[in-house]
Motif scaffolding. Structure first.
Motif, PDB file in Angstrom:
ATOM      1  N   ARG A  78      47.550  13.311  -8.450  1.00  0.00           N
ATOM      2  CA  ARG A  78      46.892  12.762  -7.262  1.00  0.00           C
ATOM      3  C   ARG A  78      46.862  11.252  -7.297  1.00  0.00           C
ATOM      4  O   ARG A  78      46.932  10.598  -6.257  1.00  0.00           O
ATOM      5  CB  ARG A  78      45.465  13.309  -7.142  1.00  0.00           C
ATOM      6  CG  ARG A  78      45.434  14.780  -6.821  1.00  0.00           C
ATOM      7  CD  ARG A  78      44.014  15.225  -6.570  1.00  0.00           C
ATOM      8  NE  ARG A  78      43.394  14.447  -5.512  1.00  0.00           N
ATOM      9  CZ  ARG A  78      43.606  14.674  -4.214  1.00  0.00           C
ATOM     10  NH1 ARG A  78      44.416  15.647  -3.840  1.00  0.00           N
ATOM     11  NH2 ARG A  78      43.004  13.949  -3.303  1.00  0.00           N
ATOM     12  N   SER A 120      41.306  24.591   1.981  1.00  0.00           N
ATOM     13  CA  SER A 120      42.093  23.759   1.069  1.00  0.00           C
ATOM     14  C   SER A 120      43.564  24.125   1.184  1.00  0.00           C
ATOM     15  O   SER A 120      43.921  25.279   1.378  1.00  0.00           O
ATOM     16  CB  SER A 120      41.609  23.973  -0.377  1.00  0.00           C
ATOM     17  OG  SER A 120      42.450  23.286  -1.274  1.00  0.00           O
ATOM     18  N   ASP A 157      42.507  18.509   0.171  1.00  0.00           N
ATOM     19  CA  ASP A 157      43.128  18.754  -1.136  1.00  0.00           C
ATOM     20  C   ASP A 157      44.625  18.972  -1.003  1.00  0.00           C
ATOM     21  O   ASP A 157      45.211  19.888  -1.586  1.00  0.00           O
ATOM     22  CB  ASP A 157      42.477  19.966  -1.814  1.00  0.00           C
ATOM     23  CG  ASP A 157      42.798  20.008  -3.315  1.00  0.00           C
ATOM     24  OD1 ASP A 157      43.163  18.932  -3.848  1.00  0.00           O
ATOM     25  OD2 ASP A 157      42.701  21.087  -3.911  1.00  0.00           O
ATOM     26  N   CYS A 158      45.280  18.083  -0.172  1.00  0.00           N
ATOM     27  CA  CYS A 158      46.729  18.140   0.001  1.00  0.00           C
ATOM     28  C   CYS A 158      47.396  17.078  -0.866  1.00  0.00           C
ATOM     29  O   CYS A 158      46.787  16.085  -1.282  1.00  0.00           O
ATOM     30  CB  CYS A 158      47.098  17.896   1.459  1.00  0.00           C
ATOM     31  SG  CYS A 158      46.619  19.234   2.558  1.00  0.00           S
ATOM     32  N   ARG A 207      39.912  16.048  10.546  1.00  0.00           N
ATOM     33  CA  ARG A 207      40.288  16.924   9.435  1.00  0.00           C
ATOM     34  C   ARG A 207      40.542  18.337   9.942  1.00  0.00           C
ATOM     35  O   ARG A 207      41.474  19.009   9.491  1.00  0.00           O
ATOM     36  CB  ARG A 207      39.155  16.910   8.400  1.00  0.00           C
ATOM     37  CG  ARG A 207      39.395  17.789   7.200  1.00  0.00           C
ATOM     38  CD  ARG A 207      38.239  17.693   6.236  1.00  0.00           C
ATOM     39  NE  ARG A 207      36.971  17.940   6.927  1.00  0.00           N
ATOM     40  CZ  ARG A 207      35.782  17.919   6.316  1.00  0.00           C
ATOM     41  NH1 ARG A 207      35.697  17.628   5.039  1.00  0.00           N
ATOM     42  NH2 ARG A 207      34.688  18.172   7.002  1.00  0.00           N
ATOM     43  N   SER A 224      46.013  23.067  -1.273  1.00  0.00           N
ATOM     44  CA  SER A 224      46.524  22.474  -2.509  1.00  0.00           C
ATOM     45  C   SER A 224      48.007  22.768  -2.641  1.00  0.00           C
ATOM     46  O   SER A 224      48.492  23.815  -2.232  1.00  0.00           O
ATOM     47  CB  SER A 224      45.757  23.026  -3.717  1.00  0.00           C
ATOM     48  OG  SER A 224      45.868  24.419  -3.767  1.00  0.00           O
ATOM     49  N   ARG A 225      48.706  21.767  -3.190  1.00  0.00           N
ATOM     50  CA  ARG A 225      50.133  21.817  -3.441  1.00  0.00           C
ATOM     51  C   ARG A 225      50.942  21.838  -2.138  1.00  0.00           C
ATOM     52  O   ARG A 225      52.126  22.158  -2.155  1.00  0.00           O
ATOM     53  CB  ARG A 225      50.518  22.999  -4.328  1.00  0.00           C
ATOM     54  CG  ARG A 225      49.743  23.061  -5.633  1.00  0.00           C
ATOM     55  CD  ARG A 225      50.358  24.012  -6.607  1.00  0.00           C
ATOM     56  NE  ARG A 225      51.700  23.607  -6.985  1.00  0.00           N
ATOM     57  CZ  ARG A 225      51.990  22.614  -7.851  1.00  0.00           C
ATOM     58  NH1 ARG A 225      51.010  21.931  -8.416  1.00  0.00           N
ATOM     59  NH2 ARG A 225      53.241  22.316  -8.128  1.00  0.00           N
ATOM     60  N   ASP A 244      43.010  14.041   1.839  1.00  0.00           N
ATOM     61  CA  ASP A 244      42.345  14.142   0.538  1.00  0.00           C
ATOM     62  C   ASP A 244      41.206  15.156   0.608  1.00  0.00           C
ATOM     63  O   ASP A 244      40.958  15.908  -0.338  1.00  0.00           O
ATOM     64  CB  ASP A 244      41.824  12.770   0.138  1.00  0.00           C
ATOM     65  CG  ASP A 244      41.446  12.723  -1.336  1.00  0.00           C
ATOM     66  OD1 ASP A 244      41.885  13.610  -2.088  1.00  0.00           O
ATOM     67  OD2 ASP A 244      40.713  11.798  -1.723  1.00  0.00           O
ATOM     68  N   CYS A 245      40.528  15.178   1.784  1.00  0.00           N
ATOM     69  CA  CYS A 245      39.457  16.156   1.954  1.00  0.00           C
ATOM     70  C   CYS A 245      40.005  17.586   1.979  1.00  0.00           C
ATOM     71  O   CYS A 245      39.294  18.543   1.649  1.00  0.00           O
ATOM     72  CB  CYS A 245      38.699  15.873   3.251  1.00  0.00           C
ATOM     73  SG  CYS A 245      37.828  14.287   3.260  1.00  0.00           S
TER      74      CYS A 245
END
Length: 657
Positions: free
Chosen positions: A649, A483, A510-511, A594, A485-486, A507-508
């Motif tokens: 999101r 992941s 988690d960006c 991905r 994130s952020r 999205d997979c």
């Protein structure tokens, strides 16, 4: 009248006059007349007996021909001046001499025969000798003088044949000149006729040549237009196909939810059809590039064993039927090849693909041999299929040609695979060989040099990637998917389907991501949000992707943002080399996954961390790869780029225009 005929006429007249004179002289000598009446231009003249022979003496003396009187023993009794001139002797020397002494040795017998058998009008051709030793050809005409008191006397008339021969030669020369002139005139007329015909033929040839040249120009223009069309349409062809691949991959990976069995079947059919269409597009573009001389040979070192493993892995499972055994023989004693691995793989894969399609039962065997004599590697694909007739061995290498047979009706094809293989083999300096017969199977062989040698005009050009460096590359381990994130990512692409696919992949992961449908909007968003990564398409309307990349790297505020090129355009090696100077990666849309995005984000995160820990700015290690992570080149260090704080999101998934 010819000279010969004129001479004969003149001789006859002289003989007649001589005969008349002889009769007169005989009458005078026999005292049969007292006087003579001579008719002439001045009127009639009367001569008494004492002077009757005077005019005849004058006539003999003034004759142009030689004349003489011979006694029975051949003594000259009388001769005229013409004879003395002919023999180049004085008259006093002639009178009383033997005339036979003036006759050449080779003609003595002929002259003696003339004297023994004299008769009116008898003649012979002899040669008379002159004091200088020279001879003169003459014709002698003899007439006997029947005098009672002087029996056996002869009267001879001597004609100079030299003048006659000259006259004959002159006449022959004149006739020859006349015939030559006539012949030349006829030849000139014939040449003029031939020149006229030749001029007409030349005009027709020039007309045909002009027509052929114009036709060739049109054909060349049409071929160039076809090549240009295919090259320019490559992006337009591949972009929707890549979107279909990516979207079907998302559906089959069930990222957005579960698929029913029927739905999965339908999506698989869509992907299979797109795969066939993409293969057709790729073959057309490859053929067009080869014909235009724009395809590049990327040389690297590889083994035949690795090549076989790659080909086996690329074969669709549904292509291998239960009744056919696919055998890859272990290559032994074959040195590594230094050539274009992708093109060799494409050729061998096509051979195997065709062999499996046209073989119902038996086996398909793939093997290789090393030709030491020619320093070449021969890769063969043999099957036990339907085989090919000898008459069709060349036809199958023609574009869009498919043979009519029962198997062909149930398998699909475009007729471009084998023609493309032959062109690729020739491009690599090799050739394709075929051995086949109906119902006896086929063997397609690729004979390629062990080491590729570029054409002479290309050997001087430096290669961007050497074979040695390519051989030293090692396949890295797959990057772990985690992941991010952020982490903010900016997508700049004019294709909504492509943006949808990329956003789903992000999205997979988690960006946090934002979208821009054109270059101008992308530049504005990059300046506003300062993303950690920009995914940029090349073919954009108005402001192209190349211009966006140049503007980003030219702006002090944004030049530290890493930019990855994500495109379906068919880039040349030179274009890739130029783009890697400013882009951190070049990824083909058809291979975008991905995992590949995660690896890219991992690498950029590590670069930022190394930049933060370095005491000196600019010591960061920036690496750029194209399509595959193993294709890396060292670059310049980048300064630290601070990530932008993400937003909600739902806001991030909206397309910003």
């Amino acid at each position: 009248m010819s000279v010969e005929e004129e001479l004969r006429r003149r001789l006859a007249e002289l003989e007649a006059q001589l005969g008349e004179s002889r009769d007169v002289l005989n009458a005078i000598y026999n005292r049969e007349v007292d006087a003579l009446v001579v008719r002439g231009p001045g009127g009639d003249q009367v001569f008494t007996l004492e002077g009757a022979d005077h005019p005849y003496r004058i006539m003999v003396q003034t004759m142009a021909e030689g004349a003489l009187t011979l006694a029975a023993d051949g003594t000259v009794l009388h001769a005229n001046a013409a004879l003395a001139h002919l023999l180049e002797r004085p008259l006093t020397e002639l009178i009383g001499s033997r005339f036979a002494s003036f006759v050449g040795d080779e003609h003595q017998e002929s002259f003696a025969a003339l004297l023994r058998n004299p008769s009116a009008g008898q003649r012979c051709d002899i040669k008379l000798q002159r004091p200088s030793g020279a001879s003169v050809a003459v014709r002698v005409s003899a007439s006997p003088l029947n005098l009672e008191n002087l029996p056996g006397m002869l009267c001879l008339i001597v004609f100079d044949l030299t003048e006659h021969e000259r006259a004959v030669a002159l006449e022959m020369q004149q006739q020859a000149a006349h015939y030559r002139e006539q012949f030349l005139r006829e030849r000139q007329e014939e040449l003029e006729r031939l020149n006229g015909k030749l001029a007409g033929a030349n005009r027709q040839v020039m007309s045909l040549y002009t027509e052929l040249r114009e036709t060739a120009r049109k054909l060349k223009h049409a071929d160039e237009m076809k090549t240009r069309f295919l090259a320019n349409m490559s992006h337009e062809f591949r972009s929707p196909l890549n979107s279909i691949f990516a979207l079907t991959s998302l559906l089959l990976s069930r990222v957005d939810g579960h698929l029913g069995s029927e739905q999965e079947k339908q999506v698989t059919f869509i992907r299979t059809a797109a795969d066939a269409l993409l293969q057709l597009v790729n073959d057309l573009l490859d053929i067009a590039k080869i014909e235009a001389g724009k395809i590049e040979v990327r040389v690297g070192e590889f083994t035949v064993g690795d090549l076989f493993m790659t080909v086996r892995a690329m074969l669709p499972p549904q292509l291998i039927t239960p009744g056919v055994e696919l055998v890859f023989e272990a290559p032994e004693g074959i040195p590594p090849l230094v050539s274009d691995e992708s093109k060799v793989t494409q050729i061998v894969r096509n051979f195997v693909h065709n062999a499996l399609k046209f073989t119902d039962r038996g086996e398909v065997r793939v093997g290789a041999q090393f030709d030491r004599e020619n320093d070449a590697v021969v890769i063969s694909v043999s099957d036990t299929g339907i085989g090919i007739a000898t008459k069709d061995h060349e036809r199958i290498f023609e574009e869009f040609t498919q043979l009519v047979n029962p198997v062909q009706s149930r398998v699909k094809g475009t007729g471009l695979g084998l023609p493309l293989c032959r062109k690729l083999a020739a491009l690599l300096g090799g050739r394709i060989e075929l051995q086949s017969a109906p119902n006896l199977g086929s063997t397609f062989s690729l004979r390629v040099p062990k080491r590729y040698l570029p054409p002479a005009d290309e050997r001087a050009r430096p290669s961007d990637v050497s074979a040695e460096s390519a051989a030293q590359r090692e396949d890295p381990a797959p990057a772990p998917v985690r992941s991010f994130s952020r982490t903010t990512v900016l997508i700049i692409d004019d294709d909504p389907a492509a943006r949808c696919v990329i956003s789903s992949l992000l999205d997979c992961l988690d960006c946090v991501w934002r979208e821009a449908p054109n270059g101008a909007t992308g530049l504005r968003l990059a300046r506003e949000i300062k993303p950690e990564l920009i995914l940029l398409d090349i073919n954009l309307p108005a402001v192209s992707g190349r211009e966006v990349l140049h503007l980003l790297k030219g702006d002090p505020e944004m030049r530290e943002i890493p930019v990855a090129i994500v495109t379906s355009a068919d880039l040349t090696e030179v274009e890739r080399h130029r783009l890697t100077r400013e882009a951190c990666a070049i990824i083909d849309k058809s291979t975008l996954t991905r995992e590949k995005i995660a690896e890219l984000l991992d690498r950029e995160t590590a670069r930022h961390r190394a930049s933060e820990q370095s005491s000196e700015p600019g010591n960061g290690d920036t690496r750029c790869y194209a399509d595959d992570p193993e294709k890396k080149t060292e670059g310049e260090g980048d300064e630290e780029s601070k990530p932008e704080t993400g937003t909600d999101r739902d806001e991030q998934k909206e397309s910003t225009v």
